[in-house]
Design a protein around this motif. Structure first.
Motif, PDB file in Angstrom:
ATOM      1  N   TRP A  66       0.855  -1.184   0.000  1.00 35.53           N
ATOM      2  CA  TRP A  66       0.000   0.000   0.000  1.00 35.53           C
ATOM      3  C   TRP A  66       0.893   1.237   0.000  1.00 35.53           C
ATOM      4  N   VAL A  67       0.698   2.099  -0.986  1.00 35.82           N
ATOM      5  CA  VAL A  67       1.535   3.285  -1.134  1.00 35.82           C
ATOM      6  C   VAL A  67       0.646   4.516  -1.035  1.00 35.82           C
ATOM      7  N   ARG A  68       1.074   5.467  -0.200  1.00 36.79           N
ATOM      8  CA  ARG A  68       0.313   6.707  -0.054  1.00 36.79           C
ATOM      9  C   ARG A  68       1.282   7.874  -0.183  1.00 36.79           C
ATOM     10  N   ASN A  69       0.981   8.807  -1.061  1.00 37.22           N
ATOM     11  CA  ASN A  69       1.852   9.971  -1.289  1.00 37.22           C
ATOM     12  C   ASN A  69       3.293   9.551  -1.567  1.00 37.22           C
ATOM     13  N   GLY A  70       3.465   8.502  -2.341  1.00 36.36           N
ATOM     14  CA  GLY A  70       4.804   8.076  -2.726  1.00 36.36           C
ATOM     15  C   GLY A  70       5.556   7.282  -1.670  1.00 36.36           C
ATOM     16  N   ALA A  71       4.942   7.047  -0.500  1.00 37.50           N
ATOM     17  CA  ALA A  71       5.618   6.293   0.563  1.00 37.50           C
ATOM     18  C   ALA A  71       4.823   5.020   0.849  1.00 37.50           C
ATOM     19  N   MET A  72       5.531   3.919   1.078  1.00 36.96           N
ATOM     20  CA  MET A  72       4.861   2.678   1.417  1.00 36.96           C
ATOM     21  C   MET A  72       4.379   2.759   2.857  1.00 36.96           C
ATOM     22  N   VAL A  73       3.103   2.431   3.086  1.00 36.86           N
ATOM     23  CA  VAL A  73       2.559   2.515   4.438  1.00 36.86           C
ATOM     24  C   VAL A  73       2.305   1.136   5.052  1.00 36.86           C
ATOM     25  N   LYS A  74       2.150   0.118   4.183  1.00 38.21           N
ATOM     26  CA  LYS A  74       1.827  -1.208   4.715  1.00 38.21           C
ATOM     27  C   LYS A  74       2.152  -2.231   3.637  1.00 38.21           C
ATOM     28  N   TYR A  75       2.481  -3.457   4.063  1.00 45.60           N
ATOM     29  CA  TYR A  75       2.630  -4.532   3.082  1.00 45.60           C
ATOM     30  C   TYR A  75       2.170  -5.847   3.679  1.00 45.60           C
ATOM     31  N   GLU A  76       1.761  -6.738   2.788  1.00 43.86           N
ATOM     32  CA  GLU A  76       1.263  -8.047   3.199  1.00 43.86           C
ATOM     33  C   GLU A  76       1.923  -9.103   2.321  1.00 43.86           C
ATOM     34  N   THR A  77       2.340 -10.205   2.936  1.00 45.12           N
ATOM     35  CA  THR A  77       2.837 -11.340   2.168  1.00 45.12           C
ATOM     36  C   THR A  77       1.990 -12.557   2.493  1.00 45.12           C
TER      37      THR A  77
END
Length: 124
Positions: A66-77
């Motif tokens: 999940w990317v918001r304003n060019g920065a990754m905020v969360k990820y799931e594997t």
């Protein structure tokens, strides 16, 4: 059998680097980037450095960022595979299915450096 082998969690930036380097079939929709992982990347995420008694035999998986304003905020594997474990009674094989979601704190102050080749893959 469901086992949780994540006693020694990697640091998020290390996991993100593995995900990005081992990503295939990237799709970006709005603030979400999804894709599949190469077998090598899935093995690296399933078995962490220092877990000498565990050998990945097969592994695969998918991820979502999940990317918001060019920065990754969360990820799931979502990972699955077959691991060979060294036990007191000898080696045994265990099937694993694992979903993990990591939220990156202080997104405004923490910059996740996406490697150049990943930026190219993401079409930035």
């Amino acid at each position: 059998a469901h086992t949780n082998l994540q006693n020694t969690r990697s640091r998020p930036h290390e996991e993100v680097a593995i995900i990005v380097a081992g990503s295939v079939n990237l799709k970006a929709e709005g603030e979400e980037v999804t894709g599949s992982l190469t077998e090598t990347a899935a093995q690296l995420l399933l078995v962490h450095a220092g877990q000498k008694d565990i050998t990945p035999l097969r592994a695969g998986g998918t991820f979502r960022l999940w990317v918001r304003n060019g920065a990754m905020v969360k990820y799931e594997t979502r990972l699955e595979g077959v691991l060979s474990l060294e036990t007191g009674a000898g080696r045994r094989e265990v099937a694993v299915h694992q979903t993990s979601t990591t939220t990156l704190n202080d997104v405004g102050t923490t910059k996740v450096d996406v490697p150049v080749e990943a930026s190219k893959k993401l079409g930035e």
